[in-house]
Design a protein around this motif. Structure first.
Motif, PDB file in Angstrom:
ATOM      1  N   ARG A 132       0.860  -1.182   0.000  1.00  0.00           N
ATOM      2  CA  ARG A 132       0.000   0.000   0.000  1.00  0.00           C
ATOM      3  C   ARG A 132       0.897   1.232   0.000  1.00  0.00           C
ATOM      4  N   ASP A 133       0.990   1.898  -1.134  1.00  0.00           N
ATOM      5  CA  ASP A 133       1.920   3.016  -1.329  1.00  0.00           C
ATOM      6  C   ASP A 133       1.681   4.188  -0.391  1.00  0.00           C
ATOM      7  N   LEU A 134       0.455   4.397   0.031  1.00  0.00           N
ATOM      8  CA  LEU A 134       0.150   5.585   0.830  1.00  0.00           C
ATOM      9  C   LEU A 134       0.315   5.348   2.328  1.00  0.00           C
ATOM     10  N   ALA A 135       0.722   4.166   2.719  1.00  0.00           N
ATOM     11  CA  ALA A 135       0.862   3.860   4.141  1.00  0.00           C
ATOM     12  C   ALA A 135       2.087   4.559   4.729  1.00  0.00           C
ATOM     13  N   PRO A 136       2.030   4.896   6.025  1.00  0.00           N
ATOM     14  CA  PRO A 136       3.197   5.497   6.682  1.00  0.00           C
ATOM     15  C   PRO A 136       4.309   4.464   6.899  1.00  0.00           C
ATOM     16  N   ALA A 137       5.372   4.904   7.508  1.00  0.00           N
ATOM     17  CA  ALA A 137       6.552   4.070   7.759  1.00  0.00           C
ATOM     18  C   ALA A 137       6.200   2.830   8.581  1.00  0.00           C
ATOM     19  N   PRO A 138       7.019   1.773   8.500  1.00  0.00           N
ATOM     20  CA  PRO A 138       6.780   0.551   9.274  1.00  0.00           C
ATOM     21  C   PRO A 138       6.867   0.780  10.783  1.00  0.00           C
ATOM     22  N   LEU A 139       6.102  -0.021  11.525  1.00  0.00           N
ATOM     23  CA  LEU A 139       6.159  -0.034  12.982  1.00  0.00           C
ATOM     24  C   LEU A 139       7.305  -0.950  13.402  1.00  0.00           C
ATOM     25  N   LEU A 140       8.140  -0.484  14.315  1.00  0.00           N
ATOM     26  CA  LEU A 140       9.269  -1.254  14.832  1.00  0.00           C
ATOM     27  C   LEU A 140       9.079  -1.512  16.319  1.00  0.00           C
ATOM     28  N   TYR A 141       9.720  -2.577  16.810  1.00  0.00           N
ATOM     29  CA  TYR A 141       9.674  -2.890  18.228  1.00  0.00           C
ATOM     30  C   TYR A 141      11.049  -3.373  18.664  1.00  0.00           C
ATOM     31  N   GLY A 142      11.533  -2.815  19.754  1.00  0.00           N
ATOM     32  CA  GLY A 142      12.815  -3.213  20.325  1.00  0.00           C
ATOM     33  C   GLY A 142      13.011  -2.524  21.658  1.00  0.00           C
ATOM     34  N   LEU A 143      13.840  -3.088  22.504  1.00  0.00           N
ATOM     35  CA  LEU A 143      14.076  -2.547  23.850  1.00  0.00           C
ATOM     36  C   LEU A 143      12.757  -2.363  24.607  1.00  0.00           C
ATOM     37  N   ARG A 145       9.873  -1.382  23.519  1.00  0.00           N
ATOM     38  CA  ARG A 145       9.062  -0.208  23.165  1.00  0.00           C
ATOM     39  C   ARG A 145       8.936  -0.108  21.638  1.00  0.00           C
ATOM     40  N   TYR A 146       7.951   0.657  21.222  1.00  0.00           N
ATOM     41  CA  TYR A 146       7.691   0.856  19.801  1.00  0.00           C
ATOM     42  C   TYR A 146       8.456   2.054  19.272  1.00  0.00           C
ATOM     43  N   ALA A 147       8.717   2.030  17.974  1.00  0.00           N
ATOM     44  CA  ALA A 147       9.349   3.158  17.284  1.00  0.00           C
ATOM     45  C   ALA A 147       8.865   3.122  15.843  1.00  0.00           C
ATOM     46  N   ARG A 148       9.150   4.185  15.112  1.00  0.00           N
ATOM     47  CA  ARG A 148       8.818   4.208  13.694  1.00  0.00           C
ATOM     48  C   ARG A 148      10.100   4.276  12.897  1.00  0.00           C
ATOM     49  N   TRP A 149      10.039   3.791  11.681  1.00  0.00           N
ATOM     50  CA  TRP A 149      11.193   3.827  10.789  1.00  0.00           C
ATOM     51  C   TRP A 149      11.578   5.277  10.570  1.00  0.00           C
ATOM     52  N   PRO A 150      12.872   5.612  10.672  1.00  0.00           N
ATOM     53  CA  PRO A 150      13.274   7.004  10.448  1.00  0.00           C
ATOM     54  C   PRO A 150      13.115   7.384   8.978  1.00  0.00           C
ATOM     55  N   GLY A 151      13.163   8.671   8.704  1.00  0.00           N
ATOM     56  CA  GLY A 151      13.065   9.147   7.327  1.00  0.00           C
ATOM     57  C   GLY A 151      14.263   8.708   6.513  1.00  0.00           C
ATOM     58  N   PRO A 152      14.216   8.951   5.206  1.00  0.00           N
ATOM     59  CA  PRO A 152      15.332   8.543   4.345  1.00  0.00           C
ATOM     60  C   PRO A 152      16.619   9.275   4.725  1.00  0.00           C
ATOM     61  N   ALA A 153      17.741   8.606   4.517  1.00  0.00           N
ATOM     62  CA  ALA A 153      19.044   9.203   4.815  1.00  0.00           C
ATOM     63  C   ALA A 153      19.324  10.335   3.832  1.00  0.00           C
ATOM     64  N   ALA A 154      20.117  11.302   4.259  1.00  0.00           N
ATOM     65  CA  ALA A 154      20.428  12.470   3.435  1.00  0.00           C
ATOM     66  C   ALA A 154      21.178  12.101   2.163  1.00  0.00           C
ATOM     67  N   ASN A 155      21.904  10.989   2.173  1.00  0.00           N
ATOM     68  CA  ASN A 155      22.693  10.605   1.005  1.00  0.00           C
ATOM     69  C   ASN A 155      21.932   9.673   0.061  1.00  0.00           C
ATOM     70  N   GLY A 156      20.612   9.722   0.113  1.00  0.00           N
ATOM     71  CA  GLY A 156      19.812   8.930  -0.804  1.00  0.00           C
ATOM     72  C   GLY A 156      19.475   7.539  -0.300  1.00  0.00           C
ATOM     73  N   GLY A 157      19.696   7.261   0.973  1.00  0.00           N
ATOM     74  CA  GLY A 157      19.281   6.001   1.546  1.00  0.00           C
ATOM     75  C   GLY A 157      20.415   5.030   1.825  1.00  0.00           C
ATOM     76  N   ASP A 158      21.630   5.283   1.342  1.00  0.00           N
ATOM     77  CA  ASP A 158      22.738   4.367   1.638  1.00  0.00           C
ATOM     78  C   ASP A 158      23.162   4.524   3.088  1.00  0.00           C
ATOM     79  N   LEU A 159      23.494   3.417   3.697  1.00  0.00           N
ATOM     80  CA  LEU A 159      23.986   3.459   5.074  1.00  0.00           C
ATOM     81  C   LEU A 159      25.494   3.621   5.058  1.00  0.00           C
ATOM     82  N   ASP A 160      26.007   4.449   5.937  1.00  0.00           N
ATOM     83  CA  ASP A 160      27.445   4.669   6.031  1.00  0.00           C
ATOM     84  C   ASP A 160      27.823   4.588   7.496  1.00  0.00           C
TER      85      ASP A 160
END
Length: 163
Positions: A132-143, A145-160
């Motif tokens: 579903r393209d219009l859905a918000p970020a995934p729900l995460l769980y750890g420690l 407690r709940y969290a949401r997926w952070p926004g895209p990285a400034a460098n286009g999504g690559d992890l560094d």
């Protein structure tokens, strides 16, 4: 494992009387790309697991960040959880789809199960995925407690890892 953050899903299926069953699950993993398959770990005494084994499959509903209430509801064992949650059963569905709460749903056919302690590893082949393209970020769980997926990285999504 509480220190390992993961996505949150609700596993749903139908029993022999076509009643819906479901439970929150954070123990899931991709197993193979060809054929596309995954494994989920469910409490062996779960009526949802019984329904999956009777029905021969399930729907894996990957929850979005606004679905924390649904996660709680399906982890509580509340017998009225399907009365309090919007769901549908489209043609060829392997279990109820939580359309309003899931950013993606995979219909899965049961391949095999393995009992390990008080849980059962359920191996399944993914037959269809609905996103579903219009859905918000995934729900995460750890420690714990709940969290949401952070926004895209400034460098286009690559992890560094050096930053």
């Amino acid at each position: 494992m509480a220190a390992f953050p993961t996505g949150v899903a609700v596993i749903t299926s139908l029993d022999v009387d076509h009643r819906p069953w479901g439970m929150t699950c954070t123990s899931l993993c991709s197993v193979s790309l060809d054929p596309p398959s995954l494994v989920v770990s469910l409490r062996s005494a779960s009526p949802t697991l019984d329904a999956i084994q009777e029905h021969g499959g399930f729907a894996l509903n990957l929850l979005h960040a606004r679905a924390q209430t649904t996660s709680h509801r399906f982890s509580s064992g509340d017998p009225e959880r399907f009365d309090q949650t919007e769901w549908e059963l489209p043609p060829r569905a392997r279990g109820p789809h939580l359309r309003a709460d899931a950013h993606a749903t995979a219909d899965c056919a049961l391949l095999s199960t393995t009992v390990i302690g008080d849980h059962t590893a359920v191996f399944a082949e993914v037959k269809r995925v609905i996103t579903r393209d219009l859905a918000p970020a995934p729900l995460l769980y750890g420690l714990r407690r709940y969290a949401r997926w952070p926004g895209p990285a400034a460098n286009g999504g690559d992890l560094d890892a050096t930053r």
